[in-house]
Motif scaffolding. Structure first.
Motif, PDB file in Angstrom:
ATOM      1  N   LEU A 296      83.770  31.351 -73.021  1.00 55.09           N
ATOM      2  CA  LEU A 296      85.043  30.585 -73.661  1.00 55.09           C
ATOM      3  C   LEU A 296      86.025  30.177 -72.820  1.00 55.09           C
ATOM      4  N   ALA A 297      86.157  31.083 -71.505  1.00 61.54           N
ATOM      5  CA  ALA A 297      87.198  30.510 -70.545  1.00 61.54           C
ATOM      6  C   ALA A 297      86.633  29.618 -69.770  1.00 61.54           C
ATOM      7  N   THR A 298      85.289  29.507 -69.500  1.00 62.56           N
ATOM      8  CA  THR A 298      84.575  28.443 -68.779  1.00 62.56           C
ATOM      9  C   THR A 298      84.720  27.070 -69.632  1.00 62.56           C
ATOM     10  N   GLN A 299      84.193  27.446 -70.876  1.00 61.35           N
ATOM     11  CA  GLN A 299      83.970  26.249 -71.791  1.00 61.35           C
ATOM     12  C   GLN A 299      85.391  25.499 -71.667  1.00 61.35           C
ATOM     13  N   HIS A 300      86.353  26.191 -71.993  1.00 62.15           N
ATOM     14  CA  HIS A 300      87.763  25.507 -72.002  1.00 62.15           C
ATOM     15  C   HIS A 300      88.108  24.966 -70.867  1.00 62.15           C
ATOM     16  N   ARG A 301      87.782  25.682 -69.498  1.00 63.59           N
ATOM     17  CA  ARG A 301      88.189  24.970 -68.191  1.00 63.59           C
ATOM     18  C   ARG A 301      87.291  23.512 -68.250  1.00 63.59           C
ATOM     19  N   ILE A 302      86.166  23.630 -68.608  1.00 65.40           N
ATOM     20  CA  ILE A 302      85.332  22.323 -68.136  1.00 65.40           C
ATOM     21  C   ILE A 302      86.045  21.499 -69.474  1.00 65.40           C
ATOM     22  N   ARG A 303      86.426  21.526 -70.451  1.00 65.80           N
ATOM     23  CA  ARG A 303      87.153  20.573 -71.185  1.00 65.80           C
ATOM     24  C   ARG A 303      88.251  19.941 -70.984  1.00 65.80           C
ATOM     25  N   ALA A 304      88.981  20.970 -70.124  1.00 62.68           N
ATOM     26  CA  ALA A 304      90.390  20.536 -69.637  1.00 62.68           C
ATOM     27  C   ALA A 304      90.243  19.659 -68.220  1.00 62.68           C
ATOM     28  N   LEU A 305      88.942  19.788 -67.550  1.00 60.72           N
ATOM     29  CA  LEU A 305      88.543  18.803 -66.790  1.00 60.72           C
ATOM     30  C   LEU A 305      87.920  17.601 -66.984  1.00 60.72           C
ATOM     31  N   HIS A 306      88.132  17.183 -68.253  1.00 63.36           N
ATOM     32  CA  HIS A 306      87.118  16.080 -68.640  1.00 63.36           C
ATOM     33  C   HIS A 306      87.726  14.750 -68.051  1.00 63.36           C
ATOM     34  N   TRP A 307      88.704  14.701 -67.635  1.00 64.57           N
ATOM     35  CA  TRP A 307      89.284  13.288 -66.825  1.00 64.57           C
ATOM     36  C   TRP A 307      88.774  13.100 -65.585  1.00 64.57           C
ATOM     37  N   VAL A 308      88.112  14.287 -64.724  1.00 67.21           N
ATOM     38  CA  VAL A 308      87.658  14.377 -63.409  1.00 67.21           C
ATOM     39  C   VAL A 308      86.458  13.191 -63.317  1.00 67.21           C
ATOM     40  N   THR A 309      86.495  12.326 -62.279  1.00 64.95           N
ATOM     41  CA  THR A 309      85.740  11.151 -62.174  1.00 64.95           C
ATOM     42  C   THR A 309      84.694  11.343 -61.155  1.00 64.95           C
ATOM     43  N   ILE A 310      83.850  10.469 -61.251  1.00 61.29           N
ATOM     44  CA  ILE A 310      82.751  10.599 -59.960  1.00 61.29           C
ATOM     45  C   ILE A 310      83.157  10.255 -58.819  1.00 61.29           C
ATOM     46  N   GLN A 311      84.314   9.321 -58.630  1.00 64.05           N
ATOM     47  CA  GLN A 311      84.784   9.378 -57.190  1.00 64.05           C
ATOM     48  C   GLN A 311      85.769  10.232 -56.799  1.00 64.05           C
ATOM     49  N   MET A 312      86.604  10.921 -57.687  1.00 64.27           N
ATOM     50  CA  MET A 312      87.238  12.098 -57.208  1.00 64.27           C
ATOM     51  C   MET A 312      86.525  13.175 -56.640  1.00 64.27           C
ATOM     52  N   LEU A 313      85.305  13.228 -57.031  1.00 68.49           N
ATOM     53  CA  LEU A 313      84.382  14.439 -56.474  1.00 68.49           C
ATOM     54  C   LEU A 313      83.454  13.953 -55.323  1.00 68.49           C
ATOM     55  N   CYS A 314      83.900  12.488 -54.927  1.00 72.22           N
ATOM     56  CA  CYS A 314      82.960  11.917 -53.810  1.00 72.22           C
ATOM     57  C   CYS A 314      81.539  12.086 -54.127  1.00 72.22           C
ATOM     58  N   VAL A 315      80.898  11.905 -55.041  1.00 73.32           N
ATOM     59  CA  VAL A 315      79.645  12.297 -55.571  1.00 73.32           C
ATOM     60  C   VAL A 315      78.734  10.951 -55.206  1.00 73.32           C
ATOM     61  N   PRO A 316      77.881  10.851 -54.344  1.00 68.55           N
ATOM     62  CA  PRO A 316      76.975   9.641 -53.620  1.00 68.55           C
ATOM     63  C   PRO A 316      75.992   9.361 -54.547  1.00 68.55           C
ATOM     64  N   VAL A 317      76.200   9.112 -55.986  1.00 71.68           N
ATOM     65  CA  VAL A 317      75.378   8.740 -57.143  1.00 71.68           C
ATOM     66  C   VAL A 317      75.740   7.432 -57.563  1.00 71.68           C
ATOM     67  N   ASP A 318      74.903   6.369 -57.693  1.00 71.46           N
ATOM     68  CA  ASP A 318      75.445   5.096 -58.543  1.00 71.46           C
ATOM     69  C   ASP A 318      74.557   5.030 -59.712  1.00 71.46           C
ATOM     70  N   GLU A 319      75.448   5.279 -61.047  1.00 75.54           N
ATOM     71  CA  GLU A 319      74.612   5.500 -62.199  1.00 75.54           C
ATOM     72  C   GLU A 319      74.430   4.146 -62.596  1.00 75.54           C
ATOM     73  N   GLU A 320      74.818   2.978 -61.983  1.00 76.46           N
ATOM     74  CA  GLU A 320      74.220   1.666 -62.509  1.00 76.46           C
ATOM     75  C   GLU A 320      73.087   1.523 -62.066  1.00 76.46           C
ATOM     76  N   ILE A 321      72.381   2.187 -61.179  1.00 77.61           N
ATOM     77  CA  ILE A 321      70.885   2.019 -60.975  1.00 77.61           C
ATOM     78  C   ILE A 321      70.030   2.805 -62.421  1.00 77.61           C
ATOM     79  N   LEU A 322      69.199   2.294 -62.738  1.00 80.40           N
ATOM     80  CA  LEU A 322      68.478   2.534 -63.962  1.00 80.40           C
ATOM     81  C   LEU A 322      67.857   4.019 -63.731  1.00 80.40           C
ATOM     82  N   GLU A 323      67.089   3.931 -62.492  1.00 74.25           N
ATOM     83  CA  GLU A 323      66.423   5.199 -62.121  1.00 74.25           C
ATOM     84  C   GLU A 323      67.514   6.312 -61.959  1.00 74.25           C
ATOM     85  N   VAL A 324      68.731   6.057 -61.306  1.00 74.55           N
ATOM     86  CA  VAL A 324      69.565   7.056 -60.902  1.00 74.55           C
ATOM     87  C   VAL A 324      70.051   7.448 -62.388  1.00 74.55           C
ATOM     88  N   ALA A 325      70.430   6.688 -63.292  1.00 69.80           N
ATOM     89  CA  ALA A 325      71.090   7.216 -64.760  1.00 69.80           C
ATOM     90  C   ALA A 325      70.250   7.865 -65.272  1.00 69.80           C
TER      91      ALA A 325
END
Length: 552
Positions: A296-325
């Motif tokens: 429950l604590a982990t689930q609540h923590r992840i829900r509280a971080l719903h605003w985190v974006t892919i740019q904030m984590l510096c994730v090298p993934v482009d979801e606009e590419i169909l295969e990547v998505a």
């Protein structure tokens, strides 16, 4: 800001994934950074120390109880006819009982391992006479000092040795059929379809082993039935039982197959599948642990971080590419599907499949093989998007009951260690890890401001020295939609032009055909009936020559 400084909060050195003891195997956060082998050694040493302390406490309580009893008994024998004078001597004994009860409340889980339950531990009623109390205490002392006292660890070891005392040889068909009828009520009262299927598959697999197959089945069933009598044990004790059974079974298989590790691993996979499918309901997220609270604590923590974006984590993934998505969706599906599996090996397979989809998404985006520094931020992003159910319970279940060789080496162990690191990172996520100011991070976490909400101007202000990444993402999405609209209009215009050209071509072809028919009309002559049908002077022709025969 450089790429290195951007990933300062997410980067994890690969040496940190290994055991802190330096044995070379993968460590685990649940084992305080140790591998399963080193953790078991540390756990057993700490357990032996705790057992010794518990014995010392138990002996101390026993000596104090005997001294108090002797004092109370002596005071009562001196003045049996004066109850009013004997009352002061009982008061210290009552205080001692209260003190002893408090001590036993703190050590109830350990003292119960060494002393059998008796009337002494029950609360004493006011109507109980002194003679009854004396008889109960005398009987208790006799029970305590009769026979050999043994620790709980020795009890577990004795049970496991009892399972493996028989010779490694085939049992008779009569014993096998008799064993098939002696099921444990706690595990076979309501057998599920999956349990029956796994049992049949296990028997079919063991038939190919011929001689040791029936003995393996017998040993496994005996272990399951012995586990039915250990419901009061904690999760660590249950894990010790299972791990000891794995070790003993693996050693016996190794001696039987003469060191063939592949055959031993294949058999142990089937043994693990059979045992853990049968024990799943009783050992997954047991009531004696706080796994559900952590979920429950982990689930609540992840829900509280719903605003985190892919740019904030510096994730090298482009979801606009169909295969990547598509790879991202498959990775999320795999990590969620982990909760539906019963066998630790199958749960690990879901984690491995999820990780491979992540590596594929990074490879397609960067057009080069992914590195470990790229994998961990992407795994964190996938966990945040998926919010897997009972994540902590599944991690603990794998840690406690999986074959330890899988967690110590190989790709399964590597991916599982990274998942544990990702969960630990999410629990400790801060503003520095996301390249945000502490004020913005606190506002986002408290829900006062949401980066995805446009009605609050404060949420779209600059964050630090650069533009808020959400604004850039918004403008980028708008540009993509605008370009898609233009491309759609171009496709529609091209389709209309093609339709017009087809209609004009059809009309032009029809006109040309009509002009040719008018210029060159087609004349069809009647068919002649015979060669001489038009010869009207047939009567003037001479008669045809007839063959003649001359005599002579």
């Amino acid at each position: 800001m450089s790429q290195r400084s951007e990933r300062r909060g997410i980067h994890v050195d690969q040496s940190e994934l290994l055991c802190k003891k330096g044995c070379g195997y993968y460590g685990n956060a649940a084992w305080q950074g140790l591998c399963s082998k080193c953790w078991r050694e540390e756990y057993q040493r700490a357990r032996q120390k705790q057992i010794q302390e518990d014995w010392a406490l138990a002996e101390k309580l026993q000596r104090e109880e005997e001294a108090a009893y002797a004092s109370s008994h002596g005071s009562q024998s001196q003045s049996p006819a004066q109850p009013s004078q004997s009352q002061p001597s009982l008061t210290p004994f009552s205080k001692f009982e209260e003190k002893k009860t408090n001590e036993k409340t703190r050590k109830v889980t350990t003292v119960k391992k060494f002393f059998s339950p008796s009337s002494r531990t029950a609360p004493k009623k006011g109507t109980t006479s002194m003679s009854e109390r004396e008889r109960d205490e005398e009987r208790e002392r006799r029970e305590k000092f009769q026979g050999r006292r043994e620790s709980h660890g020795e009890t577990l070891l004795r049970d496991l040795k009892g399972i493996f005392t028989q010779n490694w040889e085939m049992s008779s068909p009569t014993e096998e059929s008799h064993e098939g009828k002696s099921h444990s009520p706690s595990f076979t009262r309501q057998p599920s379809v999956e349990t029956d299927r796994v049992s049949r598959d296990f028997v079919d697999f063991l038939k190919n082993l011929q001689k040791p197959g029936r003995e393996i089945h017998k040993q496994s069933r005996a272990f399951i039935e012995s586990m039915a009598n250990k419901k009061d044990l904690g999760a660590d004790e249950l894990s010790e039982c299972v791990q000891d059974f794995y070790q003993n079974m693996s050693d016996r298989l190794m001696s039987h197959f003469k060191g063939s590790s592949e055959k031993v691993e294949r058999v142990m996979d089937q043994v693990e599948k059979y045992i853990m499918t049968r024990l799943y309901k009783s050992v997954f997220c047991p009531e004696t642990t706080d796994d559900e609270k952590k979920d429950l604590a982990t689930q609540h923590r992840i829900r509280a971080l719903h605003w985190v974006t892919i740019q904030m984590l510096c994730v090298p993934v482009d979801e606009e590419i169909l295969e990547v998505a598509d790879s991202v969706v498959k990775a999320i599906t795999d990590i969620i599907e982990m909760d539906s599996k019963r066998v630790p090996r199958d749960k690990l397979a879901c984690i491995t499949s999820c990780s491979k989809h992540i590596f594929n998404a990074i490879k397609v985006t960067k057009k080069e093989p992914a590195s470990a520094d790229d994998f961990l931020p992407t795994l964190i992003y996938i966990v945040l998007k998926a919010n897997p159910p009972r994540l902590q319970s599944n991690i603990q279940y794998i840690t406690r009951f999986c074959n330890p060789s899988r967690l110590m080496t190989g790709e399964d162990g590597y991916y599982f260690t990274n998942l544990c690191c990702a969960v630990a990172f999410i629990e400790k996520l801060d503003a520095q890890s996301l390249n945000l100011s502490p004020e913005d991070f606190e506002r986002y976490m408290s829900g006062q401001v949401s980066p995805r909400r446009q009605d609050d101007p404060g949420s779209w202000t600059d964050s630090g020295s650069s533009i808020n990444p959400l604004i850039s993402q918004l403008h980028h999405n708008l540009d993509v939609l605008s370009s898609l609209e233009k491309r759609q209009q171009q496709v529609v215009d091209g389709a209309m032009a093609l339709q017009t050209e087809l209609n004009e071509w059809q009309d032009s072809v029809a006109r040309e055909v009509q002009e040719i028919l008018e210029k060159y009309p087609l004349e069809i002559k009647p068919r002649a009936s015979a060669i001489d049908a038009e010869n009207v002077e047939n009567d003037r022709l001479p008669p045809p020559l007839q063959p003649q025969v001359f005599a002579g």
